[in-house]
Design a protein around this motif. Structure first.
Motif, PDB file in Angstrom:
ATOM      1  N   PRO A   1       5.098  -6.385  20.214  1.00  0.00           N
ATOM      2  CA  PRO A   1       5.021  -7.444  19.215  1.00  0.00           C
ATOM      3  C   PRO A   1       5.422  -8.815  19.760  1.00  0.00           C
ATOM      4  O   PRO A   1       5.152  -9.831  19.135  1.00  0.00           O
ATOM      5  N   ALA A   2       6.094  -8.844  20.923  1.00  0.00           N
ATOM      6  CA  ALA A   2       6.510 -10.138  21.451  1.00  0.00           C
ATOM      7  C   ALA A   2       5.359 -10.874  22.135  1.00  0.00           C
ATOM      8  O   ALA A   2       5.452 -12.061  22.408  1.00  0.00           O
ATOM      9  N   LEU A   3       4.256 -10.180  22.421  1.00  0.00           N
ATOM     10  CA  LEU A   3       3.124 -10.845  23.066  1.00  0.00           C
ATOM     11  C   LEU A   3       2.312 -11.615  22.040  1.00  0.00           C
ATOM     12  O   LEU A   3       2.369 -11.321  20.851  1.00  0.00           O
ATOM     13  N   SER A   4       1.544 -12.584  22.505  1.00  0.00           N
ATOM     14  CA  SER A   4       0.686 -13.333  21.590  1.00  0.00           C
ATOM     15  C   SER A   4      -0.345 -12.362  21.007  1.00  0.00           C
ATOM     16  O   SER A   4      -0.667 -11.354  21.637  1.00  0.00           O
ATOM     17  N   PRO A   5      -0.864 -12.670  19.796  1.00  0.00           N
ATOM     18  CA  PRO A   5      -1.825 -11.752  19.178  1.00  0.00           C
ATOM     19  C   PRO A   5      -3.007 -11.434  20.096  1.00  0.00           C
ATOM     20  O   PRO A   5      -3.451 -10.287  20.155  1.00  0.00           O
TER      21      PRO A   5
ATOM     22  N   VAL B   1      12.209 -15.440  26.423  1.00  0.00           N
ATOM     23  CA  VAL B   1      13.316 -14.495  26.239  1.00  0.00           C
ATOM     24  C   VAL B   1      12.789 -13.126  26.658  1.00  0.00           C
ATOM     25  O   VAL B   1      11.788 -12.652  26.128  1.00  0.00           O
ATOM     26  N   ALA B   2      13.444 -12.553  27.671  1.00  0.00           N
ATOM     27  CA  ALA B   2      12.968 -11.262  28.179  1.00  0.00           C
ATOM     28  C   ALA B   2      14.087 -10.235  28.081  1.00  0.00           C
ATOM     29  O   ALA B   2      15.269 -10.582  28.101  1.00  0.00           O
ATOM     30  N   GLY B   3      13.702  -9.012  27.964  1.00  0.00           N
ATOM     31  CA  GLY B   3      14.675  -7.927  27.879  1.00  0.00           C
ATOM     32  C   GLY B   3      14.364  -6.844  28.891  1.00  0.00           C
ATOM     33  O   GLY B   3      13.232  -6.728  29.354  1.00  0.00           O
TER      34      GLY B   3
ATOM     35  N   GLU C   1       9.480  -3.829  34.749  1.00  0.00           N
ATOM     36  CA  GLU C   1       9.684  -3.156  33.461  1.00  0.00           C
ATOM     37  C   GLU C   1      10.084  -4.137  32.353  1.00  0.00           C
ATOM     38  O   GLU C   1      10.265  -3.743  31.210  1.00  0.00           O
ATOM     39  N   ALA C   2      10.254  -5.417  32.712  1.00  0.00           N
ATOM     40  CA  ALA C   2      10.734  -6.395  31.732  1.00  0.00           C
ATOM     41  C   ALA C   2       9.815  -6.473  30.521  1.00  0.00           C
ATOM     42  O   ALA C   2       8.606  -6.363  30.635  1.00  0.00           O
ATOM     43  N   VAL C   3      10.420  -6.667  29.352  1.00  0.00           N
ATOM     44  CA  VAL C   3       9.639  -6.823  28.122  1.00  0.00           C
ATOM     45  C   VAL C   3       9.814  -8.263  27.654  1.00  0.00           C
ATOM     46  O   VAL C   3      10.928  -8.766  27.575  1.00  0.00           O
ATOM     47  N   ILE C   4       8.693  -8.930  27.385  1.00  0.00           N
ATOM     48  CA  ILE C   4       8.776 -10.321  26.918  1.00  0.00           C
ATOM     49  C   ILE C   4       9.002 -10.294  25.409  1.00  0.00           C
ATOM     50  O   ILE C   4       8.184  -9.768  24.656  1.00  0.00           O
ATOM     51  N   LEU C   5      10.141 -10.852  24.978  1.00  0.00           N
ATOM     52  CA  LEU C   5      10.465 -10.799  23.548  1.00  0.00           C
ATOM     53  C   LEU C   5       9.930 -12.019  22.815  1.00  0.00           C
ATOM     54  O   LEU C   5       9.533 -11.947  21.665  1.00  0.00           O
TER      55      LEU C   5
ATOM     56  N   LYS D   1      17.884 -11.901  28.194  1.00  0.00           N
ATOM     57  CA  LYS D   1      18.243 -13.166  28.829  1.00  0.00           C
ATOM     58  C   LYS D   1      17.146 -14.199  28.632  1.00  0.00           C
ATOM     59  O   LYS D   1      15.969 -13.822  28.534  1.00  0.00           O
ATOM     60  N   LYS D   2      17.548 -15.472  28.553  1.00  0.00           N
ATOM     61  CA  LYS D   2      16.558 -16.555  28.460  1.00  0.00           C
ATOM     62  C   LYS D   2      16.225 -17.075  29.856  1.00  0.00           C
ATOM     63  O   LYS D   2      17.123 -17.220  30.690  1.00  0.00           O
ATOM     64  N   PHE D   3      14.949 -17.352  30.090  1.00  0.00           N
ATOM     65  CA  PHE D   3      14.525 -17.913  31.372  1.00  0.00           C
ATOM     66  C   PHE D   3      13.772 -19.215  31.109  1.00  0.00           C
ATOM     67  O   PHE D   3      13.031 -19.309  30.124  1.00  0.00           O
ATOM     68  N   HIS D   4      13.957 -20.188  31.980  1.00  0.00           N
ATOM     69  CA  HIS D   4      13.266 -21.474  31.809  1.00  0.00           C
ATOM     70  C   HIS D   4      12.482 -21.848  33.052  1.00  0.00           C
ATOM     71  O   HIS D   4      12.830 -21.455  34.149  1.00  0.00           O
TER      72      HIS D   4
END
Ligand code: GTP
Ligand code: MG
Length: 367
Positions: A102-106, A51-53, A25-29, A4-7
């Motif tokens: 991989p969805a996190l910043s480097p 965008v989180a999953g 447990e959410a994963v930030i995509l 889902k997208k969150f704003h």
């Protein structure tokens, strides 16, 4: 996976929404800044979009009931190859075993990897990273990442009482063989005599190991302190009566294999746990985490308020101390870092532990 997208106007605000809907447990995509609203392309507002999953708990029966349609289509080689490539990639990600997201910043990925390499358990790594994302604007310098990690880790550890203030007349040390109980007791006695000007006395119930009484008497001799030996509860009580004129009584016990509960029962026959006393469990940072957990669990029904971690000098990281503190909600009283009596002991505070854990994370370069 539910996606889902969150704003929101800021990252912390969006992360709050993600957490309240998807939980921890959410994963930030992905995350980005977008322009929203406005009139004819003017006056647009900057918004953060995440965008989180989340993996909903699929019941086992439903998993089985997935229709058996063939995944690979017989005639279509190119399409099949694409599916196989994707499966291979997914397999590699799963087998990687690291917490790499991989969805996190480097920079945040690097922090995750650093903490995992240190040996910090995955749930603590994840909660540290998500509290940073929640509370701060995304960091873009390694120095900032380090500062935020130290701050968040300090906060996590601050919930659990740590340190020691010599409020009680008796100090008992328990723990596995050879972890440094007797040496640590001598360091504490040294502190009381040299820095506080107190008169101290020792009781030892270690009548098991050859030379144990002599070892303690050597330290006691230097400090000009009396030593009483107790073979059973009666001796132990008598010894305390004999030491009424000292300010602090330090009680040494035999090192035993405390993964075995029977040894704890033996200990209870000599030591009075009802006594108003500091009861410290001594654990060596060089031991395996699973063994530390097992020993802790066996002691957990006794009034053991805090842990003394020893041999920090023989290990490269404090991660297992942090894991144990956070998992068992028992803080450290001290950490010892060498064989020298009385110097090699430090009172531990959440800030110091956090700084120690992050000290290998340099401001420049990778790691
Ligand atoms: N490197 C290092 N060695 C330590 C530390 N603390 C104690 N030791 C050493 O560990 C060894 C065992 O220390 P003891 O104090 O006898 O340990 P113990 O827990 O009383 O041992 P038992 O009574 O036999 O169970 C000795 O060689 C100590 O010098 C420490 O912080 N760092
Ligand atoms: Mg000993």
């Amino acid at each position: 996976m539910r996606i889902k997208k969150f704003h929101g106007v800021s990252m912390p605000e969006v992360m709050k929404k993600v957490r309240s809907e998807f939980g921890t447990e959410a994963v930030i995509l992905s995350s980005k800044v977008i322009k929203n609203g406005g009139f004819l392309g003017l006056f647009k507002k900057e918004m953060t979009e995440v965008v989180a999953g989340m993996d909903p708990d699929v019941p086992v029966e439903r998993k089985k009931a997935i229709p058996s349609e063939p995944l690979l289509d017989k005639g279509n080689n190119r399409e099949n190859q694409k599916i196989l490539d994707e499966i291979t990639q997914l397999k590699a990600i799963i087998q990687d075993g690291s917490t790499r997201n991989p969805a996190l910043s480097p920079l945040m990925q690097e922090l995750e990897q650093y903490l995992s390499r240190q040996g910090l358990q995955k749930p603590y790594v994840q909660s540290l990273v998500s509290s940073i994302l929640e509370k701060y604007e995304p960091p873009n310098k390694r120095g900032d990442v380090k500062r935020m990690a130290v701050e968040e880790l300090t906060d996590m550890l601050r919930q659990i009482p740590s340190g020691h203030t010599f409020q009680k007349r008796y100090i008992h040390l328990f723990g596995p063989t050879g972890v440094g109980k007797t040496t640590t007791l001598a360091k504490l006695a040294g502190d009381a005599v040299l820095n506080k000007g107190w008169k101290v006395g020792f009781i030892t119930t270690d009548t098991y190991r050859i030379g144990a009484v002599e070892q303690l008497k050597t330290y006691a001799g230097i400090l000009n302190a009396p030593v009483e030996v107790a073979y059973n509860m009666e001796d132990y009580r008598l010894a305390k009566e004999k030491l009424t004129d000292v300010d602090l009584v330090l009680i040494d016990t035999a090192g035993r294999n405390y993964r075995n509960r029977a040894f704890i029962e033996e200990l209870q026959k000599v030591i009075d746990f009802e006594e108003q006393a500091d009861h410290f469990l001594v654990l060596s940072l060089t031991s395996k985490y699973a063994d530390m957990q097992a020993v802790y669990d066996n002691f957990s029904f006794l009034p053991v308020e805090k842990i003394i971690f020893t041999k920090e000098d023989e290990t490269s990281t404090l991660a297992d101390a942090v894991n144990l503190i956070l998992e068992k909600k028992r803080g450290p009283a001290y950490i010892t870092n060498g064989q020298d009596v009385p110097d090699d002991i430090q009172s531990m505070s959440p800030g110091k532990i956090a700084v120690q854990l992050m000290k290998g994370y340099t401001d420049e370069g990778s790691g």
